[in-house]
Motif scaffolding. Structure first.
Motif, PDB file in Angstrom:
ATOM      1  N   ARG A   1       0.855  -1.188   0.000  1.00 32.86           N
ATOM      2  CA  ARG A   1       0.000   0.000   0.000  1.00 32.86           C
ATOM      3  C   ARG A   1       0.899   1.248   0.000  1.00 32.86           C
ATOM      4  NH1 ARG A   1      -3.126  -3.464  -0.807  1.00 32.86           N
ATOM      5  NH2 ARG A   1      -5.023  -4.036   0.331  1.00 32.86           N
TER       6      ARG A   1
ATOM      7  N   TYR B   1       1.988   4.968   1.308  1.00 29.63           N
ATOM      8  CA  TYR B   1       1.987   5.783   2.532  1.00 29.63           C
ATOM      9  C   TYR B   1       2.791   7.058   2.306  1.00 29.63           C
ATOM     10  CZ  TYR B   1      -0.217   1.829   4.555  1.00 29.63           C
ATOM     11  OH  TYR B   1      -1.136   0.832   4.769  1.00 29.63           O
ATOM     12  N   SER B   2       2.165   8.177   2.603  1.00 31.59           N
ATOM     13  CA  SER B   2       2.866   9.460   2.496  1.00 31.59           C
ATOM     14  C   SER B   2       4.037   9.460   3.471  1.00 31.59           C
ATOM     15  CB  SER B   2       1.936  10.612   2.866  1.00 31.59           C
ATOM     16  OG  SER B   2       0.808  10.610   2.041  1.00 31.59           O
TER      17      SER B   2
ATOM     18  N   GLU C   1      -2.899   4.680   9.986  1.00 36.74           N
ATOM     19  CA  GLU C   1      -4.124   4.346  10.711  1.00 36.74           C
ATOM     20  C   GLU C   1      -4.491   2.892  10.449  1.00 36.74           C
ATOM     21  OE1 GLU C   1      -7.395   6.962   9.926  1.00 36.74           O
ATOM     22  OE2 GLU C   1      -8.794   5.716  11.056  1.00 36.74           O
TER      23      GLU C   1
ATOM     24  N   GLY D   1      -8.781  -4.178   7.195  1.00 34.86           N
ATOM     25  CA  GLY D   1      -7.856  -3.950   6.084  1.00 34.86           C
ATOM     26  C   GLY D   1      -6.893  -5.116   5.900  1.00 34.86           C
ATOM     27  N   GLN D   2      -6.335  -5.218   4.697  1.00 34.72           N
ATOM     28  CA  GLN D   2      -5.396  -6.312   4.423  1.00 34.72           C
ATOM     29  C   GLN D   2      -4.016  -6.034   4.995  1.00 34.72           C
ATOM     30  OE1 GLN D   2      -5.100  -8.310   0.617  1.00 34.72           O
ATOM     31  NE2 GLN D   2      -6.798  -7.044  -0.086  1.00 34.72           N
ATOM     32  N   LEU D   3      -3.538  -4.801   4.833  1.00 30.43           N
ATOM     33  CA  LEU D   3      -2.155  -4.554   5.247  1.00 30.43           C
ATOM     34  C   LEU D   3      -2.012  -3.973   6.652  1.00 30.43           C
ATOM     35  CD1 LEU D   3       0.823  -4.683   4.486  1.00 30.43           C
ATOM     36  CD2 LEU D   3       0.651  -2.319   3.718  1.00 30.43           C
TER      37      LEU D   3
ATOM     38  N   PRO E   1      -3.427  -4.106   9.667  1.00 29.33           N
ATOM     39  CA  PRO E   1      -3.318  -4.945  10.874  1.00 29.33           C
ATOM     40  C   PRO E   1      -2.004  -5.738  10.903  1.00 29.33           C
ATOM     41  CG  PRO E   1      -5.509  -5.114   9.916  1.00 29.33           C
ATOM     42  CD  PRO E   1      -4.656  -4.405   8.910  1.00 29.33           C
TER      43      PRO E   1
ATOM     44  N   ALA F   1       0.611  13.868   7.011  1.00 32.84           N
ATOM     45  CA  ALA F   1       1.960  13.338   6.742  1.00 32.84           C
ATOM     46  C   ALA F   1       2.765  14.152   5.716  1.00 32.84           C
ATOM     47  CB  ALA F   1       1.879  11.869   6.327  1.00 32.84           C
TER      48      ALA F   1
ATOM     49  N   PHE G   1      -8.150   6.862   0.234  1.00 37.53           N
ATOM     50  CA  PHE G   1      -8.869   5.618  -0.080  1.00 37.53           C
ATOM     51  C   PHE G   1     -10.184   5.969  -0.741  1.00 37.53           C
ATOM     52  CE2 PHE G   1     -10.287   6.979   4.054  1.00 37.53           C
ATOM     53  CZ  PHE G   1     -11.630   6.659   4.114  1.00 37.53           C
TER      54      PHE G   1
HETATM   55  C1  LIG Z   1      -1.026   8.317  -2.180  1.00 39.88           C
HETATM   56  C2  LIG Z   1      -1.545   7.654  -0.930  1.00 39.88           C
HETATM   57  C3  LIG Z   1      -0.952   7.936   0.291  1.00 39.88           C
HETATM   58  C4  LIG Z   1      -1.432   7.335   1.455  1.00 39.88           C
HETATM   59  N1  LIG Z   1      -0.871   7.657   2.648  1.00 39.88           N
HETATM   60  C5  LIG Z   1      -1.347   7.123   3.799  1.00 39.88           C
HETATM   61  C6  LIG Z   1      -0.804   7.501   5.061  1.00 39.88           C
HETATM   62  O1  LIG Z   1       0.119   8.313   5.152  1.00 39.88           O
HETATM   63  N2  LIG Z   1      -1.309   6.915   6.191  1.00 39.88           N
HETATM   64  C7  LIG Z   1      -2.345   5.991   6.117  1.00 39.88           C
HETATM   65  O2  LIG Z   1      -2.748   5.467   7.168  1.00 39.88           O
HETATM   66  N3  LIG Z   1      -2.881   5.633   4.923  1.00 39.88           N
HETATM   67  C8  LIG Z   1      -2.397   6.160   3.774  1.00 39.88           C
HETATM   68  N4  LIG Z   1      -2.933   5.785   2.574  1.00 39.88           N
HETATM   69  C9  LIG Z   1      -3.920   4.687   2.564  1.00 39.88           C
HETATM   70  C10 LIG Z   1      -3.176   3.338   2.465  1.00 39.88           C
HETATM   71  O3  LIG Z   1      -2.544   3.216   1.211  1.00 39.88           O
HETATM   72  C11 LIG Z   1      -4.118   2.143   2.644  1.00 39.88           C
HETATM   73  O4  LIG Z   1      -5.188   2.262   1.757  1.00 39.88           O
HETATM   74  C12 LIG Z   1      -4.657   2.035   4.065  1.00 39.88           C
HETATM   75  O5  LIG Z   1      -3.585   1.948   4.996  1.00 39.88           O
HETATM   76  C13 LIG Z   1      -5.540   0.786   4.231  1.00 39.88           C
HETATM   77  O6  LIG Z   1      -4.817  -0.356   3.883  1.00 39.88           O
HETATM   78  P1  LIG Z   1      -5.355  -1.804   4.280  1.00 39.88           P
HETATM   79  O7  LIG Z   1      -4.658  -2.787   3.382  1.00 39.88           O
HETATM   80  O8  LIG Z   1      -5.224  -2.029   5.750  1.00 39.88           O
HETATM   81  O9  LIG Z   1      -6.899  -1.728   3.929  1.00 39.88           O
HETATM   82  P2  LIG Z   1      -7.600  -2.239   2.582  1.00 39.88           P
HETATM   83  O10 LIG Z   1      -7.699  -3.726   2.617  1.00 39.88           O
HETATM   84  O11 LIG Z   1      -6.886  -1.642   1.409  1.00 39.88           O
HETATM   85  O12 LIG Z   1      -9.001  -1.534   2.699  1.00 39.88           O
HETATM   86  C14 LIG Z   1     -10.169  -2.153   3.155  1.00 39.88           C
HETATM   87  C15 LIG Z   1     -11.323  -1.163   3.059  1.00 39.88           C
HETATM   88  O13 LIG Z   1     -11.137  -0.078   3.973  1.00 39.88           O
HETATM   89  C16 LIG Z   1     -11.342   1.182   3.341  1.00 39.88           C
HETATM   90  N5  LIG Z   1     -10.316   2.074   3.867  1.00 39.88           N
HETATM   91  C17 LIG Z   1      -9.016   2.141   3.522  1.00 39.88           C
HETATM   92  N6  LIG Z   1      -8.362   3.058   4.268  1.00 39.88           N
HETATM   93  C18 LIG Z   1      -9.272   3.582   5.109  1.00 39.88           C
HETATM   94  C19 LIG Z   1      -9.217   4.562   6.115  1.00 39.88           C
HETATM   95  N7  LIG Z   1      -8.093   5.224   6.441  1.00 39.88           N
HETATM   96  N8  LIG Z   1     -10.359   4.846   6.804  1.00 39.88           N
HETATM   97  C20 LIG Z   1     -11.501   4.206   6.528  1.00 39.88           C
HETATM   98  N9  LIG Z   1     -11.621   3.260   5.567  1.00 39.88           N
HETATM   99  C21 LIG Z   1     -10.521   2.949   4.867  1.00 39.88           C
HETATM  100  C22 LIG Z   1     -11.184   0.956   1.852  1.00 39.88           C
HETATM  101  O14 LIG Z   1     -12.142   1.735   1.158  1.00 39.88           O
HETATM  102  C23 LIG Z   1     -11.493  -0.516   1.682  1.00 39.88           C
HETATM  103  O15 LIG Z   1     -12.838  -0.664   1.336  1.00 39.88           O
HETATM  104  C24 LIG Z   1      -2.499   6.400   1.393  1.00 39.88           C
HETATM  105  C25 LIG Z   1      -3.080   6.114   0.149  1.00 39.88           C
HETATM  106  C26 LIG Z   1      -2.626   6.736  -0.985  1.00 39.88           C
HETATM  107  C27 LIG Z   1      -3.297   6.404  -2.300  1.00 39.88           C
END
Ligand SMILES: Cc1cc2nc3c(=O)[nH]c(=O)nc-3n(C[C@H](O)[C@H](O)[C@H](O)COP(=O)(O)OP(=O)(O)OC[C@H]3O[C@@H](n4cnc5c(N)ncnc54)[C@H](O)[C@@H]3O)c2cc1C
Length: 258
Positions: A53, A55-56, A71, A76-78, A80, A122, A250
């Motif tokens: 994924r 992250y800024s 956060e 989420g997949q990543l 946790p 960030a 997201f």
């Molecule tokens: C350019 C860019 C920079 C990013 N920078 C950061 C950062 O600095 N810090 C950070 O924590 N994340 C950041 N993100 C988000 C990060 O890439 C992931 O999407 C996030 O951490 C969730 O990953 P996951 O695999 O745990 O959840 P996933 O399995 O990818 O998501 C599961 C579900 O949760 C929802 N979801 C995803 N993120 C959130 C959220 N924060 N709140 C509520 N629902 C959500 C999605 O819509 C999805 O349906 C950034 C994303 C982008 C595109």
């Protein structure tokens, strides 16, 4: 294949901000470069499968360890997996930082309105750390008299993550102002600062800081709803599309999308 696209990296430190918010320090084994405001792609390997994924990056390009404000998304997949890692745990990092959410130093607009929700601060931490470091050295890449104004939103006061650091810099640097705002003050009796959602405060702070479309670039980072609402408010107030930059973290699930 993996080594061509990724650098090996290690989690060197984790700061717990709340139960669901963490600052991670990651040491990269390789020549990694970035610009303030860009993002990195972090990956974890589980049973031969790579989950990655964006992250800024909070750290400035001057720092030797990369810093991220993450956060936990409960299902989420990543996140946790990432947040269960112990100090020293191996990670992977895509070799190149990406993104164009960098400070606009070319348009001629010298004011920068930085709007964000929770971890969306960030990239702004990276801008501010970089410029502050430059200013201490007596120079830097920032031409002329630029000023940064940040409104940072969260539900509760404990979620800001960088409040102390940003308030300290704001107290010393005349070019930086920082306003944290809480959207659920009734759940946070200790909070005595600004209240309301970031998008609801945009008009107020445009007025307070005397920001106008001709002299200000606006930046929106974090929650998609704040970014969408914020862009609409700024464009209705006269900002051209290209004078508003955004980074959406997201996509909301289809049933809650606006
Ligand atoms: C350019 C860019 C920079 C990013 N920078 C950061 C950062 O600095 N810090 C950070 O924590 N994340 C950041 N993100 C988000 C990060 O890439 C992931 O999407 C996030 O951490 C969730 O990953 P996951 O695999 O745990 O959840 P996933 O399995 O990818 O998501 C599961 C579900 O949760 C929802 N979801 C995803 N993120 C959130 C959220 N924060 N709140 C509520 N629902 C959500 C999605 O819509 C999805 O349906 C950034 C994303 C982008 C595109």
């Amino acid at each position: 294949m993996t080594r061509e696209k990724y650098f090996p990296a290690r989690l060197v430190n984790r700061r717990e901000v709340t139960r669901d918010l963490f600052v991670l320090h990651v040491k990269v084994e390789g020549q990694y470069t970035h610009l303030a405001g860009q993002y990195a792609t972090l990956a974890v390997e589980v049973a031969g499968r790579r989950i990655e994924r964006a992250y800024s990056i909070c750290s400035s390009p001057y720092e030797s360890v990369l810093e991220f404000f993450v956060e936990r998304v409960p299902d989420g997949q990543l996140t946790p997996l990432l947040l269960a890692k112990d100090q020293g745990a191996p990670l992977l990092l895509r070799r190149f930082a990406k993104g164009r959410f960098t400070l606009d130093l070319r348009s001629g607009r010298r004011k920068h309105l930085l709007l964000c929700t929770v971890t969306g601060v960030a990239p702004y931490v990276s801008y501010v750390r970089t410029l502050y470091e430059d200013s201490k050295k007596g120079g830097g890449p920032m031409p002329g008299d630029h000023r940064l104004y940040c409104v940072h939103g969260a539900s509760h006061g404990v979620e800001f993550g960088y409040r102390e650091e940003l308030e300290q810099i704001a107290a010393k640097a005349p070019w930086f102002s920082y306003v944290p705002t809480v959207s659920r003050p009734w759940e946070d009796q200790a909070w005595g600062g600004e209240i309301g959602r970031v998008d609801d405060l945009i008009r107020k702070y445009l007025h307070v800081w005397e920001l106008h479309p001709g002299d200000t670039t606006a930046y929106l980072c974090g929650h998609p709803q704040m970014v969408g609402n914020g862009r609409g408010i700024l464009e209705r107030a006269g900002w051209k599309r290209e004078a508003v930059q955004d980074e959406v973290y997201f996509q909301p699930p289809a049933d809650t999308a606006q």
